[in-house]
Design a protein around this motif. Structure first.
Motif: not given
Length: 341
Positions: A216-218, A234-240, A333-338
């Motif tokens: 994840f980067t800012t 390139s995906e915005n994940i701020t609200s995840n 770490a195990v499954n990645g980010l949904d």
């Protein structure tokens, strides 16, 4: 026979005299009581304890029946663990023990019976020796607890004719495990506005499959303390939701317990550090503006299931963190980010 007025008067006078005598006796006893209270500091045991000042001791060794610990005073005047002077020892427990010795306040003093088994002092439960440059200052033997469970029989080696009953507080301090006396590393407060990037590495597959790496980067900020935009690629994940939970856990992350200060290779392997299931690296800006990084390697689940073994940066010391503080981290770490959250 009914008394006449002369007899009644005689009884009244005698009663008055007795009352005056009784009052005089009470006054004398009160004076003697106050004198005895004033003489209490002259008690040799109290004076012996009070005479132990911070500059007079050099070592402390004690046993609670199952563990023996030894401490010495270093050149800087601080207590260190004799087995490993580099061990980051908190001073609280040793100072608490010393304070109780310097302020020796037995609840009761008994003349020792010939048979010490009545106090459990024929085979003491534990011992303590506080020494100075000139030799031993205090040497105590600890017997069994009293029937109420809150006190313990104690004997001074210098006075085997006397048994003391003292609060069990001293023995409780002597039962504190050495790792509970460790000054734990203080982790940086990882505020979201200070974090630059987060890297999570999962476990390698049993068939040699490379570990899953999630970064994840800012992307941009609204002022130094304003809202942060987080990206994965390139995906915005701020609200995840998982990202929000992870950031909150990082902000409050703190080590709770040392499990093994200097583990063997076998111990490290048992704790899961040969092939750790997760590793976290956080790059962040310190309060002074310098770029810093924190690496946390996560091992297996602790035996009681309450958390996981962890290592900090390049240190071999093994700590533990509660499961709740690692849930989002382990999930990513195990499954990645949904990305559907």
């Amino acid at each position: 026979m009914e008394m006449d007025w002369r007899q009644r008067r005689t009884v009244t006078i005698l009663t008055a005299v007795l009352l005056v005598l009784l009052a005089a006796i009470l006054v004398v006893l009160g004076i003697r009581y106050r004198e005895n209270r004033q003489e209490t500091p002259e008690d040799p045991d109290v004076l012996a304890a009070a005479s132990i000042t911070s500059g007079e001791y050099s070592s402390l060794i004690y046993s609670n029946g199952s563990t023996t610990l030894s401490f010495i005073v270093d050149e800087g005047g601080s207590w260190v663990w004799d087995n490993d002077p580099k061990f980051p020892l908190k001073q609280d427990t040793v100072n608490a023990i010393l304070g109780l010795l310097m302020n020796w306040r037995p609840q009761q003093t008994l003349a020792a019976e010939e048979d010490l088994s009545a106090y459990g002092l024929d085979e003491p439960t534990g011992f303590l020796t506080l020494s100075g440059e000139s030799g031993a200052l205090r040497t105590l033997s600890f017997g069994k607890v009293t029937t109420d469970g809150g006190s313990r029989y104690v004997m001074e080696q210098s006075d085997p004719s006397t048994v003391y009953i003292v609060a069990d507080t001293l023995f409780a301090y002597m039962s504190v495990p050495i790792y509970d006396m460790m000054e734990l590393p203080v982790l940086p407060v990882l505020e979201e506005s200070a974090i630059r990037s987060i890297l999570l590495r999962g476990p390698e597959g049993e068939d040699g499959t490379p570990a899953l790496v999630t970064v994840f980067t800012t992307a941009k900020r609204s002022g130094d303390d304003g809202p942060v935009t987080w990206l994965q690629g390139s995906e915005n994940i701020t609200s995840n939701e998982t990202v929000r939970a992870l950031l909150e856990d990082l902000r409050t992350l703190s080590l709770t317990k040392c499990v093994d200060y200097d583990p063997s290779d076998e111990a490290a392997s048992i704790c899961g550090f040969d092939a750790p299931p997760a590793a976290l690296t956080v790059n962040y800006a310190s309060p002074t503006g310098t770029e810093e990084s924190l690496t946390l390697t996560v091992g297996n689940t602790v035996l009681d299931g309450s958390g996981r073994y962890v290592r900090l940066d390049g240190s071999s010391t093994i700590y533990s963190l509660p499961t709740a503080a690692l849930d989002p981290l382990m999930r990513v770490a195990v499954n990645g980010l949904d990305m559907t959250e």
